[in-house]
Every structure is written in structure tokens, then in C-alpha cells.
Design a protein around this motif. Structure first.
Motif, PDB file in Angstrom:
ATOM      1  N   MET A  95      14.891   5.672  25.512  1.00 32.45           N
ATOM      2  CA  MET A  95      14.406   4.311  25.410  1.00 32.45           C
ATOM      3  C   MET A  95      14.102   3.994  23.950  1.00 32.45           C
ATOM      4  O   MET A  95      13.439   4.758  23.263  1.00 32.45           O
ATOM      5  N   ASN A  96      14.588   2.852  23.472  1.00 31.29           N
ATOM      6  CA  ASN A  96      14.340   2.435  22.104  1.00 31.29           C
ATOM      7  C   ASN A  96      12.941   1.855  21.969  1.00 31.29           C
ATOM      8  O   ASN A  96      12.555   0.969  22.713  1.00 31.29           O
ATOM      9  N   LYS A  97      12.215   2.361  21.021  1.00 31.59           N
ATOM     10  CA  LYS A  97      10.880   1.879  20.750  1.00 31.59           C
ATOM     11  C   LYS A  97      10.975   0.764  19.714  1.00 31.59           C
ATOM     12  O   LYS A  97      11.663   0.901  18.710  1.00 31.59           O
ATOM     13  N   LYS A  98      10.303  -0.348  19.968  1.00 29.93           N
ATOM     14  CA  LYS A  98      10.299  -1.471  19.040  1.00 29.93           C
ATOM     15  C   LYS A  98       9.604  -1.055  17.742  1.00 29.93           C
ATOM     16  O   LYS A  98       8.557  -0.415  17.773  1.00 29.93           O
ATOM     17  N   ARG A  99      10.225  -1.408  16.623  1.00 27.30           N
ATOM     18  CA  ARG A  99       9.589  -1.138  15.328  1.00 27.30           C
ATOM     19  C   ARG A  99       8.361  -2.011  15.156  1.00 27.30           C
ATOM     20  O   ARG A  99       8.391  -3.198  15.444  1.00 27.30           O
ATOM     21  N   ILE A 100       7.310  -1.423  14.681  1.00 27.96           N
ATOM     22  CA  ILE A 100       6.088  -2.166  14.406  1.00 27.96           C
ATOM     23  C   ILE A 100       6.330  -3.008  13.161  1.00 27.96           C
ATOM     24  O   ILE A 100       6.856  -2.523  12.157  1.00 27.96           O
ATOM     25  N   LYS A 101       5.928  -4.273  13.228  1.00 32.03           N
ATOM     26  CA  LYS A 101       6.138  -5.197  12.123  1.00 32.03           C
ATOM     27  C   LYS A 101       4.781  -5.609  11.557  1.00 32.03           C
ATOM     28  O   LYS A 101       3.911  -6.064  12.302  1.00 32.03           O
ATOM     29  N   VAL A 102       4.636  -5.442  10.237  1.00 31.82           N
ATOM     30  CA  VAL A 102       3.352  -5.640   9.572  1.00 31.82           C
ATOM     31  C   VAL A 102       3.529  -6.571   8.375  1.00 31.82           C
ATOM     32  O   VAL A 102       4.510  -6.450   7.641  1.00 31.82           O
ATOM     33  N   VAL A 103       2.579  -7.471   8.180  1.00 35.88           N
ATOM     34  CA  VAL A 103       2.515  -8.226   6.932  1.00 35.88           C
ATOM     35  C   VAL A 103       1.268  -7.749   6.185  1.00 35.88           C
ATOM     36  O   VAL A 103       0.191  -7.624   6.765  1.00 35.88           O
ATOM     37  N   ILE A 104       1.463  -7.404   4.915  1.00 43.71           N
ATOM     38  CA  ILE A 104       0.359  -7.021   4.032  1.00 43.71           C
ATOM     39  C   ILE A 104       0.207  -8.148   3.017  1.00 43.71           C
ATOM     40  O   ILE A 104       1.180  -8.545   2.368  1.00 43.71           O
ATOM     41  N   ALA A 105      -1.022  -8.653   2.888  1.00 41.32           N
ATOM     42  CA  ALA A 105      -1.252  -9.817   2.043  1.00 41.32           C
ATOM     43  C   ALA A 105      -2.432  -9.613   1.104  1.00 41.32           C
ATOM     44  O   ALA A 105      -3.390  -8.920   1.448  1.00 41.32           O
ATOM     45  N   LYS A 106      -2.352 -10.250  -0.041  1.00 41.63           N
ATOM     46  CA  LYS A 106      -3.424 -10.268  -1.039  1.00 41.63           C
ATOM     47  C   LYS A 106      -3.946 -11.702  -1.127  1.00 41.63           C
ATOM     48  O   LYS A 106      -3.390 -12.524  -1.847  1.00 41.63           O
ATOM     49  N   PRO A 107      -5.007 -12.020  -0.380  1.00 37.19           N
ATOM     50  CA  PRO A 107      -5.507 -13.391  -0.394  1.00 37.19           C
ATOM     51  C   PRO A 107      -6.373 -13.702  -1.611  1.00 37.19           C
ATOM     52  O   PRO A 107      -6.965 -12.805  -2.218  1.00 37.19           O
ATOM     53  N   GLY A 108      -6.422 -14.971  -1.945  1.00 35.53           N
ATOM     54  CA  GLY A 108      -7.337 -15.432  -2.976  1.00 35.53           C
ATOM     55  C   GLY A 108      -6.919 -15.064  -4.383  1.00 35.53           C
ATOM     56  O   GLY A 108      -5.739 -14.868  -4.671  1.00 35.53           O
ATOM     57  N   LEU A 109      -7.893 -14.945  -5.237  1.00 37.05           N
ATOM     58  CA  LEU A 109      -7.645 -14.744  -6.665  1.00 37.05           C
ATOM     59  C   LEU A 109      -7.591 -13.282  -7.066  1.00 37.05           C
ATOM     60  O   LEU A 109      -7.479 -12.964  -8.251  1.00 37.05           O
ATOM     61  N   ASP A 110      -7.681 -12.390  -6.113  1.00 35.95           N
ATOM     62  CA  ASP A 110      -7.640 -10.953  -6.355  1.00 35.95           C
ATOM     63  C   ASP A 110      -6.324 -10.576  -7.036  1.00 35.95           C
ATOM     64  O   ASP A 110      -5.250 -10.869  -6.533  1.00 35.95           O
ATOM     65  N   GLY A 111      -6.399  -9.928  -8.176  1.00 37.35           N
ATOM     66  CA  GLY A 111      -5.189  -9.578  -8.922  1.00 37.35           C
ATOM     67  C   GLY A 111      -4.853  -8.102  -8.903  1.00 37.35           C
ATOM     68  O   GLY A 111      -3.959  -7.659  -9.610  1.00 37.35           O
ATOM     69  N   HIS A 112      -5.555  -7.322  -8.114  1.00 41.16           N
ATOM     70  CA  HIS A 112      -5.360  -5.867  -8.070  1.00 41.16           C
ATOM     71  C   HIS A 112      -4.548  -5.521  -6.832  1.00 41.16           C
ATOM     72  O   HIS A 112      -5.046  -5.624  -5.718  1.00 41.16           O
ATOM     73  N   ASP A 113      -3.281  -5.110  -7.011  1.00 40.30           N
ATOM     74  CA  ASP A 113      -2.457  -4.858  -5.827  1.00 40.30           C
ATOM     75  C   ASP A 113      -1.875  -3.457  -5.728  1.00 40.30           C
ATOM     76  O   ASP A 113      -1.031  -3.198  -4.886  1.00 40.30           O
ATOM     77  N   THR A 114      -2.356  -2.538  -6.538  1.00 42.01           N
ATOM     78  CA  THR A 114      -1.839  -1.169  -6.472  1.00 42.01           C
ATOM     79  C   THR A 114      -2.068  -0.561  -5.099  1.00 42.01           C
ATOM     80  O   THR A 114      -1.162   0.017  -4.504  1.00 42.01           O
ATOM     81  N   GLY A 115      -3.275  -0.698  -4.565  1.00 39.94           N
ATOM     82  CA  GLY A 115      -3.584  -0.142  -3.249  1.00 39.94           C
ATOM     83  C   GLY A 115      -2.709  -0.745  -2.166  1.00 39.94           C
ATOM     84  O   GLY A 115      -2.213  -0.036  -1.286  1.00 39.94           O
ATOM     85  N   ALA A 116      -2.508  -2.056  -2.224  1.00 40.87           N
ATOM     86  CA  ALA A 116      -1.665  -2.722  -1.226  1.00 40.87           C
ATOM     87  C   ALA A 116      -0.247  -2.178  -1.284  1.00 40.87           C
ATOM     88  O   ALA A 116       0.373  -1.919  -0.245  1.00 40.87           O
ATOM     89  N   LYS A 117       0.272  -1.983  -2.482  1.00 42.71           N
ATOM     90  CA  LYS A 117       1.644  -1.484  -2.629  1.00 42.71           C
ATOM     91  C   LYS A 117       1.765  -0.049  -2.115  1.00 42.71           C
ATOM     92  O   LYS A 117       2.778   0.314  -1.511  1.00 42.71           O
ATOM     93  N   VAL A 118       0.746   0.762  -2.330  1.00 43.24           N
ATOM     94  CA  VAL A 118       0.752   2.134  -1.813  1.00 43.24           C
ATOM     95  C   VAL A 118       0.774   2.106  -0.280  1.00 43.24           C
ATOM     96  O   VAL A 118       1.541   2.845   0.349  1.00 43.24           O
ATOM     97  N   VAL A 119      -0.032   1.242   0.326  1.00 41.27           N
ATOM     98  CA  VAL A 119      -0.059   1.125   1.787  1.00 41.27           C
ATOM     99  C   VAL A 119       1.291   0.627   2.307  1.00 41.27           C
ATOM    100  O   VAL A 119       1.816   1.150   3.294  1.00 41.27           O
ATOM    101  N   VAL A 120       1.876  -0.363   1.635  1.00 46.43           N
ATOM    102  CA  VAL A 120       3.191  -0.882   2.035  1.00 46.43           C
ATOM    103  C   VAL A 120       4.214   0.245   2.089  1.00 46.43           C
ATOM    104  O   VAL A 120       4.939   0.407   3.078  1.00 46.43           O
ATOM    105  N   HIS A 121       4.270   1.049   1.045  1.00 47.40           N
ATOM    106  CA  HIS A 121       5.244   2.150   1.007  1.00 47.40           C
ATOM    107  C   HIS A 121       4.963   3.192   2.086  1.00 47.40           C
ATOM    108  O   HIS A 121       5.894   3.698   2.720  1.00 47.40           O
ATOM    109  N   ALA A 122       3.698   3.492   2.325  1.00 46.05           N
ATOM    110  CA  ALA A 122       3.350   4.470   3.360  1.00 46.05           C
ATOM    111  C   ALA A 122       3.751   3.967   4.745  1.00 46.05           C
ATOM    112  O   ALA A 122       4.283   4.742   5.559  1.00 46.05           O
ATOM    113  N   LEU A 123       3.523   2.693   5.022  1.00 47.28           N
ATOM    114  CA  LEU A 123       3.888   2.140   6.321  1.00 47.28           C
ATOM    115  C   LEU A 123       5.396   2.127   6.506  1.00 47.28           C
ATOM    116  O   LEU A 123       5.907   2.432   7.586  1.00 47.28           O
ATOM    117  N   LYS A 124       6.120   1.797   5.441  1.00 44.86           N
ATOM    118  CA  LYS A 124       7.586   1.834   5.511  1.00 44.86           C
ATOM    119  C   LYS A 124       8.074   3.256   5.762  1.00 44.86           C
ATOM    120  O   LYS A 124       8.963   3.479   6.587  1.00 44.86           O
TER     121      LYS A 124
END
Length: 137
Positions: A1-30
């Protein structure tokens, strides 16, 4: 049985300019086999919700280092209810003081991952939560 791929959106809301952590999480989830959309910096709550709807994601993850996690999370959860898509699993990570976690959970945030949370912990949480939600539907 094929398992559906989990689909995630990672977002940086507001004026926050620090995205290293978000990018690390994105790569780990991929690497864990998930389909991930990264919105980039300085997104509004409306843009994040629109992306979640357009992409039909299972999970919305906010990465917040600015200290604005409480108002941004409250606004996101309100918008999700307003758009009648409050079935999305919402995570918040970043610079989250322990004393703010209960308030985030009360807003309806499913998972809170402060600085120092392990990537394995985030991946396992998402996999378990999506599986449980899929079984309930």
C-alpha cells in the motif's frame, strides 16, 4: 500500500530575519521523505494560510526567533478557523521561552519546539501526528 507523502509548509512570519534554523528543519524534513514548501522570510499570516490552502498541506510550521510567537501564533490560529481549515497540524519552533508553551498549546498549536529541540523529535512528532489524524478521518 502506498503511503501518502506528508506535506509541510515552513514559514517565517513577520519581520524575523533569522532563517538558518528553518532551513535546517526544511532539509531534515525533506531527508525524512516529506514534501516541504519553504515560504522564505517576512511572510504575513495571510500569505502563510494562502500557501497552506493552495498546496493542501498537512502541517504548517512557523519558525519564530523574534519573540513575537504569541501574537503571530494567535493570529494564525484565528485565520485558520476563519478560513475553515483548522484541521491543519500547526507547529511553532524557535526562540520560545518555556513559560509561553502552555499559551501556545491553548491557542491550538499541536507542537512547540524551542531552540535545542532535536530534528528527530520534530520528524517523529509530525509523522505520528499526521498518522493519527489520517486514521481519525
Amino acid at each position: 500500500m502506498n503511503k501518502k507523502r506528508i506535506k509541510v509548509v515552513i514559514a517565517k512570519p513577520g519581520l524575523d530575519g533569522h532563517d538558518t534554523g528553518a532551513k535546517v528543519v526544511v532539509h531534515a524534513l525533506k531527508d525524512a521523505g516529506m514534501e516541504v514548501i519553504y515560504t522564505g522570510l517576512h511572510r504575513t499570516i495571510d500569505e502563510i494560510v494562502n500557501t497552506a490552502v493552495e498546496e493542501d498541506v498537512d502541517v504548517i510550521g512557523l519558525s519564530i526567533y523574534s519573540g513575537a510567537h504569541l501574537p503571530l501564533s494567535a493570529k494564525l490560529m484565528f485565520k485558520l478557523r476563519e478560513e475553515e481549515i483548522s484541521d491543519k497540524i500547526v507547529l511553532v519552533g524557535g526562540n520560545i521561552p518555556p513559560q509561553d508553551i502552555p499559551a501556545l498549546k491553548n491557542y491550538g498549536i499541536a507542537g512547540v519546539f524551542p531552540i535545542g529541540a532535536s530534528l528527530d523529535e520534530i520528524i517523529t512528532f509530525i509523522e505520528d501526528k499526521v498518522e493519527i489524524d489520517n486514521e481519525e478521518k
